[in-house]
Design a protein around this motif. Structure first.
Motif, PDB file in Angstrom:
ATOM      1  N   HIS A   3      36.228  24.732  -6.327  1.00 43.77           N
ATOM      2  CA  HIS A   3      34.933  24.855  -6.991  1.00 43.77           C
ATOM      3  C   HIS A   3      35.033  24.157  -8.344  1.00 43.77           C
ATOM      4  CE1 HIS A   3      31.096  26.521  -8.191  1.00 43.77           C
ATOM      5  NE2 HIS A   3      31.659  26.862  -9.339  1.00 43.77           N
ATOM      6  N   VAL A   4      34.098  23.260  -8.622  1.00 40.71           N
ATOM      7  CA  VAL A   4      34.058  22.534  -9.887  1.00 40.71           C
ATOM      8  C   VAL A   4      32.874  23.061 -10.691  1.00 40.71           C
ATOM      9  CG1 VAL A   4      33.733  20.282 -10.979  1.00 40.71           C
ATOM     10  CG2 VAL A   4      35.139  20.480  -8.917  1.00 40.71           C
ATOM     11  N   CYS A  15      27.953  15.000 -21.975  1.00 41.84           N
ATOM     12  CA  CYS A  15      27.699  15.831 -20.792  1.00 41.84           C
ATOM     13  C   CYS A  15      26.971  15.029 -19.722  1.00 41.84           C
ATOM     14  CB  CYS A  15      26.889  17.065 -21.171  1.00 41.84           C
ATOM     15  SG  CYS A  15      27.683  18.114 -22.415  1.00 41.84           S
ATOM     16  N   ASP A  16      26.029  14.208 -20.154  1.00 41.00           N
ATOM     17  CA  ASP A  16      25.315  13.345 -19.206  1.00 41.00           C
ATOM     18  C   ASP A  16      26.283  12.372 -18.540  1.00 41.00           C
ATOM     19  OD1 ASP A  16      22.940  14.589 -19.948  1.00 41.00           O
ATOM     20  OD2 ASP A  16      22.387  13.011 -21.367  1.00 41.00           O
ATOM     21  N   ASP A  17      27.183  11.786 -19.334  1.00 39.33           N
ATOM     22  CA  ASP A  17      28.195  10.870 -18.784  1.00 39.33           C
ATOM     23  C   ASP A  17      29.107  11.603 -17.802  1.00 39.33           C
ATOM     24  OD1 ASP A  17      27.123   8.935 -20.475  1.00 39.33           O
ATOM     25  OD2 ASP A  17      28.784   9.031 -21.918  1.00 39.33           O
ATOM     26  N   ALA A  18      29.540  12.802 -18.180  1.00 44.80           N
ATOM     27  CA  ALA A  18      30.438  13.586 -17.326  1.00 44.80           C
ATOM     28  C   ALA A  18      29.773  13.936 -16.004  1.00 44.80           C
ATOM     29  CB  ALA A  18      30.881  14.857 -18.049  1.00 44.80           C
ATOM     30  N   ARG A  19      28.492  14.295 -16.056  1.00 42.42           N
ATOM     31  CA  ARG A  19      27.748  14.667 -14.845  1.00 42.42           C
ATOM     32  C   ARG A  19      27.746  13.525 -13.832  1.00 42.42           C
ATOM     33  NH1 ARG A  19      23.381  15.304 -17.182  1.00 42.42           N
ATOM     34  NH2 ARG A  19      23.735  17.464 -17.805  1.00 42.42           N
ATOM     35  N   VAL A  20      27.537  12.310 -14.308  1.00 41.90           N
ATOM     36  CA  VAL A  20      27.519  11.136 -13.427  1.00 41.90           C
ATOM     37  C   VAL A  20      28.897  10.908 -12.806  1.00 41.90           C
ATOM     38  CG1 VAL A  20      27.252   8.624 -13.378  1.00 41.90           C
ATOM     39  CG2 VAL A  20      25.604  10.032 -14.623  1.00 41.90           C
ATOM     40  N   VAL A  22      31.399  13.111 -12.419  1.00 47.65           N
ATOM     41  CA  VAL A  22      31.726  14.207 -11.495  1.00 47.65           C
ATOM     42  C   VAL A  22      30.965  14.024 -10.180  1.00 47.65           C
ATOM     43  CG1 VAL A  22      31.532  16.694 -11.108  1.00 47.65           C
ATOM     44  CG2 VAL A  22      32.397  15.834 -13.295  1.00 47.65           C
ATOM     45  N   ALA A  23      29.704  13.692 -10.249  1.00 49.37           N
ATOM     46  CA  ALA A  23      28.906  13.495  -9.026  1.00 49.37           C
ATOM     47  C   ALA A  23      29.474  12.357  -8.190  1.00 49.37           C
ATOM     48  CB  ALA A  23      27.458  13.217  -9.381  1.00 49.37           C
ATOM     49  N   LEU A  26      32.718  13.660  -6.590  1.00 46.76           N
ATOM     50  CA  LEU A  26      32.475  14.690  -5.578  1.00 46.76           C
ATOM     51  C   LEU A  26      31.812  14.140  -4.325  1.00 46.76           C
ATOM     52  CD1 LEU A  26      31.468  17.820  -7.682  1.00 46.76           C
ATOM     53  CD2 LEU A  26      33.701  17.188  -6.757  1.00 46.76           C
ATOM     54  N   ALA A  27      31.235  12.973  -4.396  1.00 45.60           N
ATOM     55  CA  ALA A  27      30.668  12.347  -3.201  1.00 45.60           C
ATOM     56  C   ALA A  27      31.747  12.119  -2.144  1.00 45.60           C
ATOM     57  CB  ALA A  27      29.992  11.035  -3.570  1.00 45.60           C
ATOM     58  N   ASP A  28      32.998  11.974  -2.582  1.00 39.56           N
ATOM     59  CA  ASP A  28      34.118  11.790  -1.662  1.00 39.56           C
ATOM     60  C   ASP A  28      34.747  13.110  -1.221  1.00 39.56           C
ATOM     61  OD1 ASP A  28      33.845   9.031  -1.763  1.00 39.56           O
ATOM     62  OD2 ASP A  28      35.285   8.805  -3.405  1.00 39.56           O
ATOM     63  N   PHE A  29      34.250  14.229  -1.756  1.00 42.27           N
ATOM     64  CA  PHE A  29      34.806  15.546  -1.443  1.00 42.27           C
ATOM     65  C   PHE A  29      33.673  16.504  -1.069  1.00 42.27           C
ATOM     66  CE2 PHE A  29      37.815  13.500  -4.282  1.00 42.27           C
ATOM     67  CZ  PHE A  29      39.034  13.779  -3.694  1.00 42.27           C
ATOM     68  N   PRO A  30      33.079  16.335   0.107  1.00 39.40           N
ATOM     69  CA  PRO A  30      31.911  17.149   0.473  1.00 39.40           C
ATOM     70  C   PRO A  30      32.187  18.653   0.581  1.00 39.40           C
ATOM     71  CG  PRO A  30      32.660  15.840   2.341  1.00 39.40           C
ATOM     72  CD  PRO A  30      33.451  15.387   1.149  1.00 39.40           C
ATOM     73  N   ALA A  31      33.433  19.054   0.736  1.00 38.11           N
ATOM     74  CA  ALA A  31      33.740  20.479   0.856  1.00 38.11           C
ATOM     75  C   ALA A  31      33.838  21.173  -0.507  1.00 38.11           C
ATOM     76  CB  ALA A  31      35.051  20.668   1.619  1.00 38.11           C
TER      77      ALA A  31
END
Length: 78
Positions: A3-4, A15-20, A22-23, A26-31
């Motif tokens: 869980h992230v 925070c905006d930069d980090a969100r992009v 992380v997203a 996480l696209a490579d880690f669907p679980a």
């Protein structure tokens, strides 16, 4: 399943930069589950992280403060 959690606040450009980042990772880690929380909504988080956002936690443990390194995050989730 990891869980992230991304801690930040509105109007925080890091925070905006980090969100992009992380997203993108996480696209490579669907679980992996993802949640974002504003430190302004929790006095304890505000006290703990007021000068350190964004903060990325993996399974409740701090992984990154301020700038997210996509390679490091990817390795931690692998």
């Amino acid at each position: 399943m990891p869980h992230v959690l991304l801690l930040g606040k509105p109007g925080c450009h890091l925070c905006d930069d980090a969100r992009v980042i992380v997203a993108d990772v996480l696209a490579d880690f669907p679980a992996v589950t993802f949640e974002e929380q504003s430190i302004l909504d929790d006095p304890a988080l505000l006290d703990a992280y007021a000068e350190e956002i964004p903060v990325v936690l993996i399974d409740g443990r701090v992984h990154t403060i301020w700038r997210v390194d996509p390679s490091r995050l990817m390795k931690a989730l692998s």
